[in-house]
Design an enzyme around this catalytic site. Structure first.
Site, short mmCIF file in Angstrom:
data_model
loop_
_atom_site.label_atom_id
_atom_site.label_comp_id
_atom_site.label_asym_id
_atom_site.label_seq_id
_atom_site.Cartn_x
_atom_site.Cartn_y
_atom_site.Cartn_z
CG ASP A 135 8.25 7.97 7.42
OD1 ASP A 135 9.40 8.34 7.14
OD2 ASP A 135 7.30 8.07 6.62
CB CYS A 189 -14.24 5.46 9.90
SG CYS A 189 -12.51 5.91 9.68
CB CYS A 192 -17.45 7.01 5.84
SG CYS A 192 -16.55 7.73 4.45
CB CYS A 195 -10.53 5.72 2.16
SG CYS A 195 -11.01 4.66 3.55
CB CYS A 199 -8.24 1.82 -3.39
SG CYS A 199 -6.65 1.04 -3.76
CB CYS A 215 -0.58 0.30 -2.02
SG CYS A 215 -0.53 2.05 -1.62
CB CYS A 242 -1.75 6.76 -5.03
SG CYS A 242 -3.52 6.71 -5.41
CB CYS A 245 -7.22 5.97 0.04
SG CYS A 245 -5.52 6.05 0.65
CB CYS A 249 -10.58 11.36 4.24
SG CYS A 249 -11.00 11.28 6.01
#
Length: 379
Positions: A135, A189, A192, A195, A199, A215, A242, A245, A249
């Site tokens: 990444d 998802c 739901c 997440c 936050c 964030c 963090c 979130c 899940c």
């Protein structure tokens, strides 16, 4: 014989041998909307200080924009599912919380090493050209992983897997081969929104949309200046990243099976480090403690800034003196955070120090921390 199997199957078998928990294949043009969504996100300024996102946006919009010869993308995932609940230390004020992915060796190095091994094998086996990416490269890993069937981008904007929950490191191999693609991932998802509700800083203006400027991962890692006042208390004892979130899940319940084959190994000393110890780190000590860790990338000053915010939020008066020792730190971002933290931990001591500090402090942002008493609009 292995050579009698289709190449895609052989690639997946080799990937599993190298420690990848997930592997899928997509055509290079299989995520056509990713570029449009990226441009919108950048236009709205939701990337904050991550200027490199703008500078290389023209490469990120599609695999072919980065490498015109690419025909297929091999998307790979390595599980880092934690053995313990990442939220278990939320109320432990004396310790710092480090994001699960940063508790071990730098995952960039780990994944790239295995990607290169897979790439060497593939080049020898199929005689193709290829490029490997983690990444740090201008690659849209998450949309490509979804296109390759590894999972789907959840409402927290990260990849969710039916088998590995929200705990996958992602990498990609671009190749000139025309490989048989897998079916894309399907959003599961449903209704739901765990997440979104988890936050602490309300960084999701809508499902599937992240405002990085709010964030905690961005604020504690990418953001170079003082932590904005409105978010300081919400940071709690999070000192690097963090997990909230991700950790809530529901699909994570299926990730336990991956732990037995975990290629990513956390360091025990980073699971619950004491804030008092971290406040004492100078640059040499920081480099020693975090050698080989992704945390080393942000540098000692930014990291200690985070620790000071956590110390302030701890409410532990015993940390007032270690905090006060940093009021003379060479880094303005540390001095400013120390001034704010002292005001939270020991307001009378802050008041006694205030006049003397204002008379010698040249940095305007640090002066601002001394200018307003604790509780008067300064968190």
């Amino acid at each position: 014989m292995a050579q009698d199997k289709p190449l895609g199957q052989r690639i997946k078998a080799k990937a599993a041998e190298l420690g990848f928990a997930a592997c899928g294949i997509a055509h290079a043009d299989a995520a056509p909307l990713a570029g449009e969504r990226l441009r919108q996100w950048l236009a709205e300024g939701r990337h904050g200080d991550m200027i490199w996102m703008e500078e290389r946006a023209h490469h990120r919009v599609s695999p072919a924009a980065l490498w015109p010869e690419v025909r297929s993308v091999i998307s790979l995932g390595m599980s880092y599912a934690p053995a313990d609940d990442p939220l278990r230390l939320a109320d432990e004020g004396g310790v710092g919380r480090i994001s699960v992915y940063a508790q071990g060796s730098d995952y960039h190095d780990l994944i790239k090493r295995q990607l290169k091994a897979l790439g060497r094998w593939l080049a020898q086996d199929a005689g193709c050209e290829l490029k490997v990416f983690v990444d740090t490269a201008p690659v849209m890993e998450k949309p490509l992983a979804e296109a390759a069937g590894l999972g789907w981008q959840g409402k927290h904007s990260n990849l969710v897997s039916r088998e590995h929950g929200s705990w996958l490191f992602l990498g990609a191999i671009y190749t000139t081969l025309d490989l048989q693609p897998d079916l894309p991932g399907r959003d599961s998802c449903g209704s739901c929104d765990a997440c979104q509700r988890a936050c602490p800083t309300e960084a999701f203006p809508a499902p599937y949309r992240l405002d990085a400027r709010r964030c905690i991962s961005y604020l504690t890692i990418e953001h170079a200046g003082p932590i904005p006042v409105p978010f300081r208390r919400a940071i709690g004892n999070r000192i690097y990243g963090c997990d909230d979130c991700l950790a809530v899940c529901p699909w994570n319940k299926f990730a336990a099976a991956a732990r037995a084959q975990l290629a990513f190994h956390p360091r025990a000393e980073l699971a619950a480090p004491m804030l008092a110890d971290l406040l004492a780190l100078d640059d040499a000590g920081f480099r020693q403690v975090f050698a080989g860790s992704p945390i080393k990338r942000i540098g000692r000053d930014r990291f200690v800034r985070n620790v000071l915010v956590a110390a302030a939020n701890s409410g532990d008066p015993a940390l007032a003196e270690p905090v006060r020792a940093l009021l003379d730190d060479p880094a303005a971002v540390v001095r400013g955070a120390a001034a704010w933290a002292l005001g939270r931990l020991d307001p009378p001591l802050w008041e006694r120090d205030r006049s003397a500090r204002l008379s010698v402090e040249a940095d305007e942002q640090v002066r601002a921390e001394w200018a307003t008493p604790p509780g008067c609009g300064r968190g």
